[in-house]
Structures are given as structure tokens and as C-alpha cells.
Design a protein around this motif. Structure first.
Motif, PDB file in Angstrom:
ATOM      1  N   PRO A 105      -9.164  42.640  21.718  1.00 31.97           N
ATOM      2  CA  PRO A 105      -8.765  41.441  22.729  1.00 31.97           C
ATOM      3  C   PRO A 105      -8.230  40.048  21.885  1.00 31.97           C
ATOM      4  O   PRO A 105      -8.457  39.894  20.534  1.00 31.97           O
ATOM      5  CB  PRO A 105     -10.130  40.910  23.238  1.00 31.97           C
ATOM      6  CG  PRO A 105     -11.096  41.538  22.174  1.00 31.97           C
ATOM      7  CD  PRO A 105     -10.518  42.737  21.553  1.00 31.97           C
ATOM      8  N   GLY A 106      -7.258  39.412  22.666  1.00 36.52           N
ATOM      9  CA  GLY A 106      -6.786  38.308  22.041  1.00 36.52           C
ATOM     10  C   GLY A 106      -7.554  37.194  22.049  1.00 36.52           C
ATOM     11  O   GLY A 106      -8.885  37.236  22.679  1.00 36.52           O
ATOM     12  N   ASP A 108      -7.527  34.882  24.110  1.00 35.29           N
ATOM     13  CA  ASP A 108      -7.898  34.321  25.635  1.00 35.29           C
ATOM     14  C   ASP A 108      -8.532  35.487  26.208  1.00 35.29           C
ATOM     15  O   ASP A 108      -8.725  35.732  27.409  1.00 35.29           O
ATOM     16  CB  ASP A 108      -6.744  34.212  26.398  1.00 35.29           C
ATOM     17  CG  ASP A 108      -5.432  35.585  26.494  1.00 35.29           C
ATOM     18  OD1 ASP A 108      -5.651  36.405  25.675  1.00 35.29           O
ATOM     19  OD2 ASP A 108      -4.530  35.242  26.964  1.00 35.29           O
ATOM     20  N   GLY A 109      -8.849  36.727  25.431  1.00 37.90           N
ATOM     21  CA  GLY A 109      -9.626  37.755  25.896  1.00 37.90           C
ATOM     22  C   GLY A 109      -8.609  38.864  26.648  1.00 37.90           C
ATOM     23  O   GLY A 109      -8.949  40.058  26.700  1.00 37.90           O
ATOM     24  N   ALA A 110      -7.397  38.651  26.805  1.00 41.94           N
ATOM     25  CA  ALA A 110      -6.367  39.532  27.032  1.00 41.94           C
ATOM     26  C   ALA A 110      -6.203  40.758  25.919  1.00 41.94           C
ATOM     27  O   ALA A 110      -6.181  40.289  24.892  1.00 41.94           O
ATOM     28  CB  ALA A 110      -5.154  39.002  27.576  1.00 41.94           C
ATOM     29  N   PRO A 111      -5.978  42.045  26.320  1.00 41.30           N
ATOM     30  CA  PRO A 111      -5.534  43.039  25.131  1.00 41.30           C
ATOM     31  C   PRO A 111      -4.338  42.785  24.467  1.00 41.30           C
ATOM     32  O   PRO A 111      -3.409  42.188  24.948  1.00 41.30           O
ATOM     33  CB  PRO A 111      -5.748  44.205  25.919  1.00 41.30           C
ATOM     34  CG  PRO A 111      -5.444  43.871  27.554  1.00 41.30           C
ATOM     35  CD  PRO A 111      -5.897  42.481  27.727  1.00 41.30           C
ATOM     36  N   GLN A 112      -4.480  43.022  23.182  1.00 37.19           N
ATOM     37  CA  GLN A 112      -3.282  42.719  22.294  1.00 37.19           C
ATOM     38  C   GLN A 112      -2.846  44.373  22.213  1.00 37.19           C
ATOM     39  O   GLN A 112      -3.694  45.332  22.025  1.00 37.19           O
ATOM     40  CB  GLN A 112      -3.648  42.137  21.026  1.00 37.19           C
ATOM     41  CG  GLN A 112      -4.088  40.819  21.152  1.00 37.19           C
ATOM     42  CD  GLN A 112      -4.412  40.282  19.727  1.00 37.19           C
ATOM     43  OE1 GLN A 112      -3.525  40.581  18.842  1.00 37.19           O
ATOM     44  NE2 GLN A 112      -5.409  39.670  19.679  1.00 37.19           N
ATOM     45  N   SER A 141       3.958  46.225  25.707  1.00 36.30           N
ATOM     46  CA  SER A 141       3.851  45.107  26.625  1.00 36.30           C
ATOM     47  C   SER A 141       2.747  44.385  27.027  1.00 36.30           C
ATOM     48  O   SER A 141       1.609  44.983  26.945  1.00 36.30           O
ATOM     49  CB  SER A 141       4.260  46.088  28.033  1.00 36.30           C
ATOM     50  OG  SER A 141       3.416  46.828  28.555  1.00 36.30           O
ATOM     51  N   GLY A 142       2.810  43.241  27.385  1.00 38.11           N
ATOM     52  CA  GLY A 142       1.605  42.551  27.628  1.00 38.11           C
ATOM     53  C   GLY A 142       1.114  42.002  26.364  1.00 38.11           C
ATOM     54  O   GLY A 142       0.031  41.114  26.429  1.00 38.11           O
ATOM     55  N   ASP A 143       1.415  42.168  24.964  1.00 32.17           N
ATOM     56  CA  ASP A 143       0.929  41.513  23.928  1.00 32.17           C
ATOM     57  C   ASP A 143       1.471  39.954  23.525  1.00 32.17           C
ATOM     58  O   ASP A 143       2.550  39.898  23.718  1.00 32.17           O
ATOM     59  CB  ASP A 143       1.282  42.412  22.622  1.00 32.17           C
ATOM     60  CG  ASP A 143       0.674  41.706  21.569  1.00 32.17           C
ATOM     61  OD1 ASP A 143      -0.365  42.335  20.934  1.00 32.17           O
ATOM     62  OD2 ASP A 143       1.135  40.723  20.709  1.00 32.17           O
ATOM     63  N   ALA A 144       0.743  39.163  23.953  1.00 34.87           N
ATOM     64  CA  ALA A 144       1.174  37.724  23.902  1.00 34.87           C
ATOM     65  C   ALA A 144       1.834  37.321  22.512  1.00 34.87           C
ATOM     66  O   ALA A 144       2.682  36.335  22.893  1.00 34.87           O
ATOM     67  CB  ALA A 144      -0.091  36.657  24.086  1.00 34.87           C
TER      68      ALA A 144
END
Length: 183
Positions: A105-106, A108-112, A141-144
Motif C-alpha cells: 500500500p502507498g 494513501d492506502g492505494a496499492p503500489q 497502472s494505478g501506481d501513484a
């Protein structure tokens, strides 16, 4: 009073005194399930290999756990160190024997996306530079963090598939310079 000149190097080439150790490049032992080699060359701004740089890596295990007491998820036993260190050889090459990291998790909790944190130490650097290795054949995709890099420069963070692992070259300056992050 006459003072002598000092070396022009700041971090290196003194790295070879006491920092490397025999199994430093082995995040996992040889023969570990799913093990891969990450190999590359560290280049200076003129495109010449740097024979006395050092690469350090830090990563999660395949389940996304870190070998650290503050990680409540734990990690995969004593065979997974999570940390690797390899000096470059006369041709500027390094090698790290590891496994692909899991998703973490990053802030913000979103997956890296799966990635390995990399520190590079070399002559002429006052401080280490920090980058990441992402894998060209994984879903990034989706990695901040990766998304924060201009699209035209993201390829400098992608490791390319080889027969027994991946290739990731580091360019400290100049054309194709690797993206480095503040730490």
C-alpha cells in the motif's frame, strides 16, 4: 602553511572499504523459489560505466511484507533478507539476486505496483540518489509514484525481461537519465 589536494570524489570510490560483503547481492539464497537476477550497469553523464559505484536495494517479499519490525504483515522467513548491496565491477556492472516483490500500500492506502527501491552511491555524489525499479511485464497502472513521472521518462524506471531475470541500467546524468526521487 601548504595544504594538499583532496580527492575529487565525494561518496566513492571509498565504498569498497568495508561496505560490501560476500553475500550482499543475495536478497534470497541461490535456488530460492521464484528467484531472479537483476543486472545492470551504472553510467556517468558521459555514458561511461562507473567501476566503483554501489547499488543498494530494499523491497517487500512476494506477499507484500517487509522484513522490518514495524511491518505488521510480517515477511517470508529467514531466507528473505529484503535488502541487497552490490558494488559495480570494472565494467560498471552490478547484480542482485532476489524475488519479485509483492504489491504494497502507498501512503494513501492505494496499492503500489510491484517495485524495488534503489539507492545509488557513486563518485561525484554528495548524497545517494534514490530511484525505483518497476517491471515491464507487470501491471504498473494505478501506481501513484510512477504516474507522477512524466510519461516520456517512465521508461527509465522499467526493468527489461532477460532469460534469467531483468536488466536495469542506471544513468546518473545526460540522455536517458534515470528518474530519481527526493527522500
Amino acid at each position: 602553511m601548504k595544504l594538499g589536494s583532496t580527492p575529487s570524489q565525494t561518496v566513492g570510490p571509498y565504498l569498497s572499504i568495508g561496505l560490501p560483503w560476500e553475500d550482499g547481492p543475495f536478497v534470497v539464497p541461490e535456488g530460492a523459489e521464484g528467484a531472479v537476477w537483476i543486472r545492470g550497469v551504472v553510467y556517468d553523464g558521459a555514458g561511461d560505466p562507473i567501476p566503483d559505484a554501489m547499488i543498494e536495494t530494499w523491497q517487500a517479499d512476494p506477499d507484500g511484507g517487509f522484513r522490518h519490525p514495524d511491518d505488521p504483515r510480517g515477511h517470508r522467513g529467514p531466507e528473505f533478507r529484503g535488502f541487497g548491496r552490490c558494488p559495480t565491477d570494472a565494467a560498471g556492472e552490478y547484480r542482485i539476486h532476489t524475488v519479485l516483490p509483492g504489491v504494497v500500500p502507498g501512503e494513501d492506502g492505494a496499492p503500489q505496483a510491484r517495485h524495488i527501491d534503489v539507492s545509488v552511491f557513486a563518485r561525484g555524489l554528495l548524497n545517494r540518489v534514490v530511484t525505483r525499479i518497476y517491471f515491464e511485464d507487470e501491471d504498473n497502472s494505478g501506481d501513484a509514484v510512477l504516474a507522477s513521472v512524466p510519461e516520456g521518462r517512465r521508461e527509465t524506471l522499467l526493468a527489461r525481461r532477460t532469460a534469467d531475470g531483468y536488466r536495469f541500467d542506471v544513468r546518473l546524468q545526460g540522455e536517458g537519465e534515470t528518474v530519481f526521487f527526493e527522500f
